[in-house]
Scaffold this active site. Sequence first.
Site, PDB file in Angstrom:
ATOM      1  N   ASP A  79       0.851  -1.199   0.000  1.00  0.00           N
ATOM      2  CA  ASP A  79       0.000   0.000   0.000  1.00  0.00           C
ATOM      3  C   ASP A  79       0.883   1.244   0.000  1.00  0.00           C
ATOM      4  O   ASP A  79       2.103   1.167   0.186  1.00  0.00           O
ATOM      5  CB  ASP A  79      -0.904  -0.010   1.238  1.00  0.00           C
ATOM      6  CG  ASP A  79      -2.101   0.932   1.124  1.00  0.00           C
ATOM      7  OD1 ASP A  79      -2.257   1.572   0.064  1.00  0.00           O
ATOM      8  OD2 ASP A  79      -2.865   1.029   2.087  1.00  0.00           O
ATOM      9  N   LYS A  80       0.230   2.387  -0.231  1.00  0.00           N
ATOM     10  CA  LYS A  80       0.914   3.677  -0.025  1.00  0.00           C
ATOM     11  C   LYS A  80       0.012   4.541   0.838  1.00  0.00           C
ATOM     12  O   LYS A  80      -1.206   4.332   0.880  1.00  0.00           O
ATOM     13  CB  LYS A  80       1.250   4.350  -1.348  1.00  0.00           C
ATOM     14  CG  LYS A  80       0.174   5.192  -2.005  1.00  0.00           C
ATOM     15  CD  LYS A  80       0.333   6.689  -1.829  1.00  0.00           C
ATOM     16  CE  LYS A  80      -1.037   7.322  -2.106  1.00  0.00           C
ATOM     17  NZ  LYS A  80      -1.144   8.724  -2.103  1.00  0.00           N
ATOM     18  N   HIS A  81       0.602   5.487   1.530  1.00  0.00           N
ATOM     19  CA  HIS A  81      -0.203   6.412   2.324  1.00  0.00           C
ATOM     20  C   HIS A  81       0.349   7.815   2.158  1.00  0.00           C
ATOM     21  O   HIS A  81       1.562   8.026   2.181  1.00  0.00           O
ATOM     22  CB  HIS A  81      -0.154   6.013   3.807  1.00  0.00           C
ATOM     23  CG  HIS A  81      -1.048   6.873   4.648  1.00  0.00           C
ATOM     24  ND1 HIS A  81      -2.384   6.598   4.810  1.00  0.00           N
ATOM     25  CD2 HIS A  81      -0.797   8.011   5.335  1.00  0.00           C
ATOM     26  CE1 HIS A  81      -2.919   7.540   5.568  1.00  0.00           C
ATOM     27  NE2 HIS A  81      -1.985   8.403   5.899  1.00  0.00           N
ATOM     28  N   SER A  82      -0.554   8.768   1.969  1.00  0.00           N
ATOM     29  CA  SER A  82      -0.126  10.166   1.882  1.00  0.00           C
ATOM     30  C   SER A  82      -0.534  10.866   3.167  1.00  0.00           C
ATOM     31  O   SER A  82      -1.594  10.574   3.727  1.00  0.00           O
ATOM     32  CB  SER A  82      -0.815  10.819   0.682  1.00  0.00           C
ATOM     33  OG  SER A  82      -0.896  12.220   0.881  1.00  0.00           O
ATOM     34  N   THR A 119      -9.416  10.331   0.045  1.00  0.00           N
ATOM     35  CA  THR A 119      -9.622   9.380  -1.052  1.00  0.00           C
ATOM     36  C   THR A 119     -11.038   8.810  -1.065  1.00  0.00           C
ATOM     37  O   THR A 119     -11.638   8.640  -2.128  1.00  0.00           O
ATOM     38  CB  THR A 119      -8.576   8.247  -0.931  1.00  0.00           C
ATOM     39  OG1 THR A 119      -7.293   8.846  -1.028  1.00  0.00           O
ATOM     40  CG2 THR A 119      -8.723   7.203  -2.009  1.00  0.00           C
ATOM     41  N   ARG A 167      -8.484  14.357  18.867  1.00  0.00           N
ATOM     42  CA  ARG A 167      -7.404  15.264  18.429  1.00  0.00           C
ATOM     43  C   ARG A 167      -7.954  16.345  17.506  1.00  0.00           C
ATOM     44  O   ARG A 167      -7.542  17.506  17.577  1.00  0.00           O
ATOM     45  CB  ARG A 167      -6.322  14.469  17.679  1.00  0.00           C
ATOM     46  CG  ARG A 167      -5.460  13.630  18.603  1.00  0.00           C
ATOM     47  CD  ARG A 167      -4.645  12.654  17.791  1.00  0.00           C
ATOM     48  NE  ARG A 167      -3.778  13.314  16.843  1.00  0.00           N
ATOM     49  CZ  ARG A 167      -3.414  12.799  15.661  1.00  0.00           C
ATOM     50  NH1 ARG A 167      -3.866  11.607  15.285  1.00  0.00           N
ATOM     51  NH2 ARG A 167      -2.619  13.449  14.860  1.00  0.00           N
ATOM     52  N   SER A 182      -1.077   7.173  14.557  1.00  0.00           N
ATOM     53  CA  SER A 182      -2.381   7.131  13.903  1.00  0.00           C
ATOM     54  C   SER A 182      -2.286   6.455  12.534  1.00  0.00           C
ATOM     55  O   SER A 182      -3.019   5.501  12.237  1.00  0.00           O
ATOM     56  CB  SER A 182      -2.897   8.571  13.768  1.00  0.00           C
ATOM     57  OG  SER A 182      -3.997   8.630  12.915  1.00  0.00           O
ATOM     58  N   LYS A 186      -3.164   1.926  11.641  1.00  0.00           N
ATOM     59  CA  LYS A 186      -4.112   1.421  10.623  1.00  0.00           C
ATOM     60  C   LYS A 186      -3.386   0.623   9.544  1.00  0.00           C
ATOM     61  O   LYS A 186      -3.846  -0.431   9.104  1.00  0.00           O
ATOM     62  CB  LYS A 186      -4.857   2.597   9.976  1.00  0.00           C
ATOM     63  CG  LYS A 186      -5.853   3.265  10.904  1.00  0.00           C
ATOM     64  CD  LYS A 186      -6.421   4.554  10.335  1.00  0.00           C
ATOM     65  CE  LYS A 186      -5.406   5.655  10.300  1.00  0.00           C
ATOM     66  NZ  LYS A 186      -5.881   7.023  10.367  1.00  0.00           N
ATOM     67  N   LYS A 187      -2.239   1.152   9.086  1.00  0.00           N
ATOM     68  CA  LYS A 187      -1.521   0.467   7.999  1.00  0.00           C
ATOM     69  C   LYS A 187      -0.979  -0.880   8.472  1.00  0.00           C
ATOM     70  O   LYS A 187      -1.008  -1.862   7.733  1.00  0.00           O
ATOM     71  CB  LYS A 187      -0.385   1.364   7.468  1.00  0.00           C
ATOM     72  CG  LYS A 187      -0.897   2.599   6.736  1.00  0.00           C
ATOM     73  CD  LYS A 187      -1.604   2.215   5.434  1.00  0.00           C
ATOM     74  CE  LYS A 187      -2.489   3.320   4.920  1.00  0.00           C
ATOM     75  NZ  LYS A 187      -3.260   2.966   3.734  1.00  0.00           N
TER      76      LYS A 187
END
Length: 435
Positions: A79-82, A119, A167, A182, A186-187
């Site tokens: 996966d990728k995360h921004s 997304t 938060r 955070s 999840k990842k």
Amino acid sequence: MIPARLIATIRDGGTPPAADLAEFAAGLASGAVSDAQAGAFAMAVLLKGLSEEGRIALTRGMRDSGRVMTWDLPGPVVDKHSTGGIGDSVSLLLAPALIACGAYVPMISGRGLGHTGGTLDKLEAIPGLRTQLTEADIQAQLRYCGGAIVAATADLAPADRRLYAIRDVTGTVESIDLITASILSKKLAAGLEALVLDVKCGSGAFMKTPERAEALARSLVAVAQGAGCMTSALITDMSQPLATAAGNALEVIEVMETLTGTSVNTALWDLTVALGGEVLAMAGLAADVADGEARIAQALEGGAAADMFGRMVARQGGPSDFVERWPDRLPAAPVVAEVPALEDGHVVAIDGEALGFAVVGLGGGRRREGDRINPSVGLSDLAGLGEEAGVGVPLALVHAATEDAAAEAVRAVQAAYRIGPGEVEELPLVMKRIG
Ligand code: URA
């Protein structure tokens, strides 16, 4: 673990035992920790920081606060995360491109946050498309078409869901420790083998300076690698919107134009290729990053990524002919207005955060949790840094639900652009690699 004592230890600059942080994370999920304690904890961490050991313990505790997914698939799960920006719809291009290259992609995504787009909100601009799948649905979809772009299931990192909401309303979003825990809780709960992080830097990002972006990138990479997930990070420029549209359906249009080759957005393409090259190399699906980049470019160019996108959309309830008929399937706003420049010169600075809030003001993002989004509104044809500007010449187009909303957004966009004399030094899209 006594929550008040743990909070006081952090407040006084100390490091609580790892086991206590893990128990606190479990308490966030079970309700044993109160909202007041969670808010005080977040503020103590933001002001005093955690040690690296504490950051790892909190991340693992939050990951283990719910289910950790496992997979039985014939290829690597990646996966990728921004970290969030404006006009950044790379996920919608990258997920299908990675699938086309042999990876499996359970892309657990988020909604718009503050001024940044999300997304899930973009994808839901496609009529009928569902993003709230059960774990069994996600597993079945990965076996069927290699990937899914979905919301976190109710039992994936529930500690993060609770702490994040707190938060968001207590001025404690911008802590590197808390962002790390955070994102990665999840990842890591998604059971990934390889992860690439796109850490945004600049006016449209949460991290406004290269120093803060690098600190976040190093923290994310160290904690993810420490948890056994192959990870690298690219620090990328967010001193201007990535693509030329900001708003949900408008960004999907740019994605479809790029995926189908009708009008390729170079920045979207280049960043998709750069991030995808990293993942394929880490996952062993390419000999090295350059080979991975070539494979991603081929998946985009040859139409395989578009096919995969179409399969995912249809499987998640969207139109089965979306790739062929997307111009007829996406909603359009009733009012479209030009944003005339107020001065002559060049675009010398863009306040990305202000552009993001202009989209929120149009109804393309949420002012409050639970607000309904209007997928059709937003900004398009945004001028980039260094572009020539002239009085009356459009800097962008506003897509709005009403004339009043359009007029307000026109003023907001005009205020977000600084026009002046002289040249602007454009930053490279990929500023630095950490990994
Ligand atoms: N995205 C997340 O999921 N969490 C953060 O804290 C910031 C961005």
